[in-house]
Write an enzyme that holds these catalytic residues in place. Structure first.
Site, short mmCIF file in Angstrom:
data_model
loop_
_atom_site.label_atom_id
_atom_site.label_comp_id
_atom_site.label_asym_id
_atom_site.label_seq_id
_atom_site.Cartn_x
_atom_site.Cartn_y
_atom_site.Cartn_z
N ASP A 137 3.37 6.36 -1.57
CA ASP A 137 2.92 5.24 -0.73
C ASP A 137 2.06 4.36 -1.62
O ASP A 137 1.63 4.78 -2.71
CB ASP A 137 2.13 5.75 0.48
CG ASP A 137 1.71 4.65 1.45
OD1 ASP A 137 2.38 3.59 1.46
OD2 ASP A 137 0.73 4.83 2.18
N SER A 138 1.77 3.16 -1.15
CA SER A 138 0.87 2.30 -1.90
C SER A 138 -0.53 2.89 -1.95
O SER A 138 -1.25 2.72 -2.94
CB SER A 138 0.82 0.91 -1.28
OG SER A 138 0.34 0.98 0.05
N GLY A 180 2.55 -4.86 0.69
CA GLY A 180 3.09 -5.76 1.70
C GLY A 180 3.32 -7.19 1.24
O GLY A 180 4.38 -7.76 1.50
N CYS A 231 5.96 5.29 3.51
CA CYS A 231 5.53 3.90 3.55
C CYS A 231 6.64 3.07 4.17
O CYS A 231 7.78 3.13 3.70
CB CYS A 231 5.22 3.41 2.13
SG CYS A 231 4.85 1.64 2.01
N ASN A 232 6.33 2.32 5.21
CA ASN A 232 7.34 1.49 5.86
C ASN A 232 7.85 0.40 4.93
O ASN A 232 9.06 0.14 4.85
CB ASN A 232 6.78 0.89 7.14
CG ASN A 232 6.47 1.93 8.18
OD1 ASN A 232 5.35 2.45 8.24
ND2 ASN A 232 7.44 2.27 9.01
N THR A 233 6.93 -0.27 4.22
CA THR A 233 7.32 -1.37 3.34
C THR A 233 8.26 -0.88 2.24
O THR A 233 9.30 -1.50 1.96
CB THR A 233 6.07 -2.02 2.72
OG1 THR A 233 5.26 -2.57 3.75
CG2 THR A 233 6.46 -3.13 1.76
N CYS A 235 2.98 1.00 10.52
CA CYS A 235 2.43 1.13 9.17
C CYS A 235 1.78 2.50 9.10
O CYS A 235 1.02 2.88 10.00
CB CYS A 235 1.41 0.04 8.88
SG CYS A 235 0.50 0.26 7.32
N THR A 236 2.08 3.27 8.05
CA THR A 236 1.58 4.63 7.99
C THR A 236 0.05 4.70 7.92
O THR A 236 -0.55 5.67 8.37
CB THR A 236 2.19 5.37 6.78
OG1 THR A 236 2.00 4.60 5.59
CG2 THR A 236 3.67 5.61 7.00
N HIS A 237 -0.60 3.66 7.38
CA HIS A 237 -2.06 3.65 7.38
C HIS A 237 -2.63 3.73 8.79
O HIS A 237 -3.69 4.34 9.03
CB HIS A 237 -2.59 2.37 6.71
CG HIS A 237 -2.61 2.42 5.21
ND1 HIS A 237 -1.47 2.30 4.44
CD2 HIS A 237 -3.64 2.57 4.34
CE1 HIS A 237 -1.81 2.37 3.16
NE2 HIS A 237 -3.12 2.52 3.07
#
Length: 265
Positions: free
Chosen positions: A7-8, A40, A70-72, A177-179
């Protein structure tokens, strides 16, 4: 058994914690990109480049499966990741829980980053799975960054702004968003209306963790058995092997994964 996640930033904690709850004996490799986040605002090509870098760093540790938490990155980089890594390394993407949300009947709100809200990807998911349900996309500017840096005041402000944009009659909020899955309690408190049925919040972490285990033919451990030896944790920050960032310990998912004795700095 070793499971890697990319993920980011800290958004991978929710899925990593879900994996840990299912298989506490699994070794985990958490590969994020603090030097390059947020992803993003980047172009699809840049997102793909950064996701590949994270994935390659994780793959060097020879995991059995890679989760794109991560969705993005799942939107933009999944084809490239699979083309490079599969079939040797199975790659599991993350999709917003729009389909199960629509099955509940709605109305539904989808909280996501500004880049994802209104994107062709999200619009296609709504058309495919939620055409018969009232759906309101809600952009959440600043929320992912606030969660990443464990900035309580900024989290509360971003959640409040998004809650104001959310129709009062929604029954379900999809966390796109996973966050956001790290602050579900704050989101619930902000959106829940007095006297209304309990709000349903749907993230992707549990489903993605279960899918990763299925992909490698591993079952969750029965909960009625003694706890096994805890798996090892490897943390990669833009390719560098380091300790879990102290911001991670602001969240229950982070403290669950942290080595014994770790404290928030």
């Amino acid at each position: 058994m070793k499971i890697a996640l990319i993920d980011s930033g800290l958004g991978l904690l929710a899925t990593a914690a879900a994996v840990h709850r299912l298989r506490p004996d699994a070794d985990l490799v958490l590969s994020s990109d603090p030097d390059g986040m947020p992803w993003g605002p980047r172009t699809p090509e840049d997102v793909t480049e950064h996701a590949l870098a994270c994935a390659r760093a994780a793959a060097a540790h020879r995991p059995d499966v890679l989760i794109v938490a991560c969705n993005t990155a799942s939107v933009h980089a999944l084809p490239a990741l699979r083309a490079e890594l599969e079939p040797a390394l199975p790659v599991i993407g993350t999709v917003p829980a729009i389909k199960p949300a629509a099955a509940g009947g709605g109305p539904v709100a989808i909280w996501a980053t500004p880049a994802t809200t209104g994107s062709p990807y999200q619009d296609n998911l709504i058309r495919e799975f939620a055409a018969a349900v009232e759906v309101t996309p809600v952009a959440c500017p600043g929320l992912a960054d606030a969660v990443q840096y464990a900035d309580d005041a900024a989290i509360d402000e971003a959640v409040a702004v998004a809650a104001e944009r959310t129709p009062r009659d929604v029954t379900t909020v999809v966390l796109g968003c996973t966050h956001y899955e790290l602050v579900t309690d704050r989101i619930r408190t902000a959106v829940q209306q007095p006297g209304a049925p309990a709000l349903v919040l749907l993230g992707s972490a549990g489903a993605v963790a279960a899918q990763a285990l299925r992909r490698i033919g591993v079952d969750p451990l029965p909960t009625d058995r003694p706890a096994p030896a805890r798996g090892a944790l490897t943390v990669l920050l833009s390719g560098r092997e380091e300790e879990l960032p102290h911001e991670a310990l602001a969240y229950p998912e982070g403290t669950l994964l942290a080595p014994a004795g770790a404290v928030r700095g």
